[in-house]
Motif scaffolding. Structure first.
Motif, short mmCIF file in Angstrom:
data_model
loop_
_atom_site.label_atom_id
_atom_site.label_comp_id
_atom_site.label_asym_id
_atom_site.label_seq_id
_atom_site.Cartn_x
_atom_site.Cartn_y
_atom_site.Cartn_z
N ALA A 116 -4.83 26.55 23.16
CA ALA A 116 -3.37 26.51 23.25
C ALA A 116 -2.90 25.33 24.08
CB ALA A 116 -2.85 27.82 23.85
N PHE A 117 -3.73 24.93 25.07
CA PHE A 117 -3.39 23.78 25.91
C PHE A 117 -3.72 22.46 25.20
CE2 PHE A 117 -4.74 20.62 29.09
CZ PHE A 117 -3.56 20.48 29.79
N GLU A 118 -4.88 22.42 24.54
CA GLU A 118 -5.32 21.17 23.92
C GLU A 118 -4.56 20.87 22.63
OE1 GLU A 118 -9.50 21.73 23.42
OE2 GLU A 118 -9.98 21.19 25.51
N SER A 119 -4.06 21.90 21.95
CA SER A 119 -3.25 21.70 20.72
C SER A 119 -1.90 22.35 20.93
CB SER A 119 -3.97 22.32 19.51
OG SER A 119 -5.26 21.78 19.36
N PRO A 120 -1.03 21.70 21.74
CA PRO A 120 0.20 22.37 22.20
C PRO A 120 1.36 22.34 21.21
CG PRO A 120 0.07 20.17 23.13
CD PRO A 120 -1.17 20.36 22.32
N ASP A 121 1.20 21.63 20.07
CA ASP A 121 2.33 21.46 19.15
C ASP A 121 2.38 22.48 18.03
OD1 ASP A 121 3.16 19.21 20.60
OD2 ASP A 121 1.77 17.92 19.51
N SER A 122 1.46 23.44 18.06
CA SER A 122 1.42 24.46 17.01
C SER A 122 0.52 25.59 17.47
CB SER A 122 0.89 23.86 15.71
OG SER A 122 0.58 24.87 14.78
N LEU A 123 0.68 26.75 16.84
CA LEU A 123 -0.21 27.88 17.12
C LEU A 123 -1.31 27.99 16.07
CD1 LEU A 123 2.23 30.73 18.30
CD2 LEU A 123 0.68 29.35 19.68
N ASP A 124 -1.36 27.06 15.13
CA ASP A 124 -2.35 27.13 14.06
C ASP A 124 -3.77 27.11 14.63
OD1 ASP A 124 -0.41 27.22 12.11
OD2 ASP A 124 -0.37 25.05 11.81
N ALA A 125 -4.06 26.14 15.47
CA ALA A 125 -5.42 26.01 16.02
C ALA A 125 -5.76 27.21 16.92
CB ALA A 125 -5.53 24.71 16.82
N SER A 126 -4.78 27.69 17.68
CA SER A 126 -5.01 28.84 18.56
C SER A 126 -5.34 30.08 17.76
CB SER A 126 -3.77 29.09 19.43
OG SER A 126 -3.51 27.99 20.27
N ILE A 152 8.66 27.94 20.79
CA ILE A 152 9.94 27.90 20.08
C ILE A 152 9.80 26.90 18.94
CG2 ILE A 152 12.39 27.32 20.23
CD1 ILE A 152 12.25 28.14 23.20
N GLU A 153 9.93 27.40 17.71
CA GLU A 153 9.77 26.55 16.54
C GLU A 153 11.04 25.76 16.22
OE1 GLU A 153 7.02 26.04 15.31
OE2 GLU A 153 5.73 27.78 15.59
N SER A 161 11.18 28.13 30.13
CA SER A 161 10.59 27.06 30.93
C SER A 161 10.80 25.71 30.25
CB SER A 161 9.09 27.31 31.13
OG SER A 161 8.41 27.19 29.89
N SER A 162 10.68 24.64 31.02
CA SER A 162 10.91 23.29 30.51
C SER A 162 9.89 22.92 29.43
CB SER A 162 10.83 22.29 31.66
OG SER A 162 10.92 20.97 31.18
N ASP A 163 8.61 23.28 29.65
CA ASP A 163 7.56 22.93 28.68
C ASP A 163 7.85 23.53 27.31
OD1 ASP A 163 6.26 21.55 30.61
OD2 ASP A 163 4.66 23.01 30.94
N VAL A 164 8.29 24.78 27.30
CA VAL A 164 8.49 25.48 26.02
C VAL A 164 9.86 25.17 25.43
CG1 VAL A 164 8.56 27.75 24.90
CG2 VAL A 164 6.89 27.31 26.72
N LYS A 165 10.90 25.29 26.26
CA LYS A 165 12.28 25.17 25.76
C LYS A 165 12.67 23.72 25.46
CE LYS A 165 16.95 26.84 26.81
NZ LYS A 165 17.02 27.86 25.77
N ASP A 166 12.33 22.83 26.38
CA ASP A 166 12.79 21.44 26.25
C ASP A 166 11.79 20.54 25.53
OD1 ASP A 166 15.04 22.21 27.68
OD2 ASP A 166 14.11 21.73 29.61
N GLN A 167 10.49 20.75 25.78
CA GLN A 167 9.48 19.86 25.21
C GLN A 167 8.83 20.40 23.95
OE1 GLN A 167 6.82 18.04 28.13
NE2 GLN A 167 8.14 18.83 29.78
#
Length: 617
Positions: free
Chosen positions: A400-410, A470-471, A445-451
């Motif tokens: 989840a940390f190394e592939s942060p742009d999607s939940l596919d890998a997780s 957040i998609e 949080s900033s990581d999820v909401k803003d980034q």
């Protein structure tokens, strides 16, 4: 270079600096001893400490009691961390209140003797069989609750001390017959009324709205027609409970586990022992041991000399004990005795000096595999699910940390599927998982909401975690009038209909107060037949707030029924009935209520005047 360093080291300035540095290390070291270490207190009440162990035991006992009463419903409540925190605090608050009452009782000079403790112990129904004290029931109950005879005796002493104060408060309260009668009259009072219902729907049919009115209401109440910011949220959950459903355990594996861990399914060795307890006087204990070695009967000496109020009357008999139920030093001595009838030397424990006699021995006995097979399979499933959960959790945290742009890998890493909501607001909408407070914080949080990144792994419960992201987000938006016009019309029509109904009701009441009934005839209205209402009726709040009728003339007011219709009420009379059964109930209830208020008042004063510190949550 070295010569210059040596010269510098011998200078006064350098020595002062080095001295200060050394002192800082000294005081830092001392400080770590002064403030370091774990705090073993749950709370402090004045100068008295409530130990963490005592609190955890009280919490567990209360939890077990609630579980037995409420079953699965209580288990579900324990899944809510906020409820658990509140539940734990309520247990600790009760312990603090008990300590405050106990301290106040001592300040007043109240005391409890050993004789009172003994009498109370022998009268406890849970320890009785056929109306007589039963030592085996007593011992079993203490073991279940993790009490020793001495700690339970001290618990009884404290309880009796608090009860003395409670009884003093209770005996000081009384109610006069006139107070009870007056209260019964108020509670049992009824009122005779007649009503006219002005149906809002009838008035709504006569309401006509102009486009200007609709537009104006829409603009003035734009917030009611504004869609809040909404988000599409993806979430991936990992729980041992879900993993367990896909795990199977063979009979062969269960049998092998049973063979390898047979001790777990055997009853532990038990020993029936008697003891003589002497508190704080080793010489006396040694003298008693000498008497016993010279042939004195153990039971006779125990009845005469033992200071354990729970066992002395039974000749020192404690009944059956097993490992990890008594003081460790007491246990070591009891289980070191070889033969029935053997007597130990003087054994010092945290409760005093013991002399222990071995009365009987029960060897360990293994339960048949068939009796424990289901439990072994369930335990192995739990164990495998938990082991698998933690392995997958490590993977989930990493991916989840190394592939942060999607939940596919997780999702692929843990062999699961993630879910995605439609556009939802974060005000109680969406799946239950998204209502978790920690999930809400992560989504904000900033990581999820803003980034737009994946959240960290969020702990939902024991062996239950999730990752969210957040998609898509759509901002707050005032919906076009065309989209919400029907809602605007309905709301505005109802409001105008209610205003018209209330205006007519006020006109009727004003006329009736003057004795003018023509307004009723003009509107084709008439009162219903007279009915009697009590304080449990739907209209009770309005009816019982109305002015008392005078000189046989009704008083009038308006209220609203459960359907939102306006109701004109005519109050004709008030009746107060004398209910003998209610009076009897109030005679019992009112003093108890007053005592409760007195105790709450006393606790408020004691809390205000006592330093109380909480150390656990």
């Amino acid at each position: 270079m070295m010569d210059r360093l040596r010269e510098g080291a011998n200078s006064i300035a350098i020595k002062v600096i080095l001295g200060l540095i050394i002192l800082s290390f000294v005081f830092a070291g001392i400080g770590s001893y002064l403030v370091g270490g774990n705090n073993n207190a749950a709370a402090k009440v004045g100068d008295t400490t409530i130990s963490r162990a005592k609190f955890e035991q009280a919490y567990q006992n209360e939890r077990n009691r609630m579980q037995s009463q409420m079953g699965d419903y209580f288990s579900n409540l324990l899944g809510d961390p906020s409820y658990v925190a509140s539940f734990r605090k309520s247990v600790l608050d009760r312990m603090i209140n008990d300590q405050l009452i106990e301290q106040h009782a001592k300040d007043l000079g109240l005391r409890v003797s050993d004789k009172q403790v003994r009498q109370q112990l022998l009268q406890i129904p849970a320890f009785q069989k056929d109306g007589q004290f039963d030592k085996s029931l007593y011992q079993a109950a203490l073991q279940r609750s993790h009490f020793t005879p001495d700690t339970f005796a001290e618990y009884l002493r404290q309880d009796l001390l608090r009860n003395q104060l409670m009884q003093a408060i209770q005996s000081s309260e009384f109610t006069l017959p006139s107070e009870v009668k007056q209260q019964a009259g108020l509670i049992g009072q009824t009122r005779a009324i007649r009503t006219i219902t002005l149906d809002t729907a009838d008035f709504a049919k006569k309401v006509s709205l102009t486009d200007k009115e609709i537009q104006q209401y829409y603009q003035e109440h734009s917030q009611a027609f504004t869609r809040p910011e909404q988000e599409k949220i993806s979430y991936l959950e990992l729980s041992a409970k879900e993993l367990k459903a896909n795990i199977s355990i063979s009979d062969k594996a269960a049998q092998q586990y049973y063979d390898d861990h047979k001790a777990q399914y055997s009853t532990p060795e038990q020993r029936s022992v008697s003891h003589i307890l002497i508190k704080g006087d080793e010489k006396k204990a040694q003298a008693i041991l000498k008497e016993l070695n010279n042939g004195a009967k153990f039971a006779t000496i125990a009845k005469k000399e033992s200071q354990d109020v729970g066992s002395a009357k039974q000749g020192g008999e404690l009944g059956w004990i097993e490992r990890k139920t008594m003081d460790p030093k007491f246990e070591d001595a009891a289980f070191a005795l070889k033969k029935v009838g053997d007597i130990s030397g003087v054994v010092k424990s945290s409760f005093g000096y013991h002399i222990i006699k071995l009365d009987a021995v029960k060897a360990p006995k293994a339960k048949p595999f068939s009796d424990v097979k289901a439990k072994i399979i369930a335990d192995l499933k739990d164990q495998k699910a938990v082991d698998q959960f933690y392995k997958l959790q490590d993977k989930l945290e990493k991916v989840a940390f190394e592939s942060p742009d999607s939940l596919d890998a997780s999702a692929k890493a843990i062999g699961a599927k993630y879910k995605t909501t439609g556009f939802i607001g974060m005000n109680g909408q969406g799946p239950e998982l998204l209502q978790n407070q920690d999930v809400q914080k992560a989504l904000d949080s900033s990581d999820v909401k803003d980034q737009g990144l994946n959240s960290k792994v969020i702990q939902l419960g024991p062996e239950d975690v999730a990752v969210v992201r957040i998609e898509q987000t759509r901002p707050e938006k005032l919906l076009p009038l065309a989209d919400v016009k029907s809602k605007v019309v309905k709301t505005l029509t109802t409001m105008k209909a209610e205003d018209k109904a209330n205006t007519l009701a006020d006109t009727i009441i004003t006329a009736l107060d003057k004795g003018d009934k023509s307004v009723l005839k003009a509107n084709g209205l008439s009162f219903s037949k007279q009915q009697t209402v009590d304080r449990n009726s739907d209209m009770a709040r309005t009816v019982f707030a109305m002015t008392k009728p005078k000189d046989g003339k009704a008083s009038y007011d308006r209220g609203q029924d459960s359907d939102g219709n306006t109701v004109v009420i005519a109050l004709d009379s008030i009746a107060t009935k004398s209910n003998a059964k209610l009076i009897t109930q109030l005679k019992q209830q009112m003093p108890r209520l007053m005592v409760k208020q007195d105790v709450q008042g006393l606790l408020s004063v004691l809390r205000a005047n006592t330093d109380i510190e909480y150390y656990v949550k």
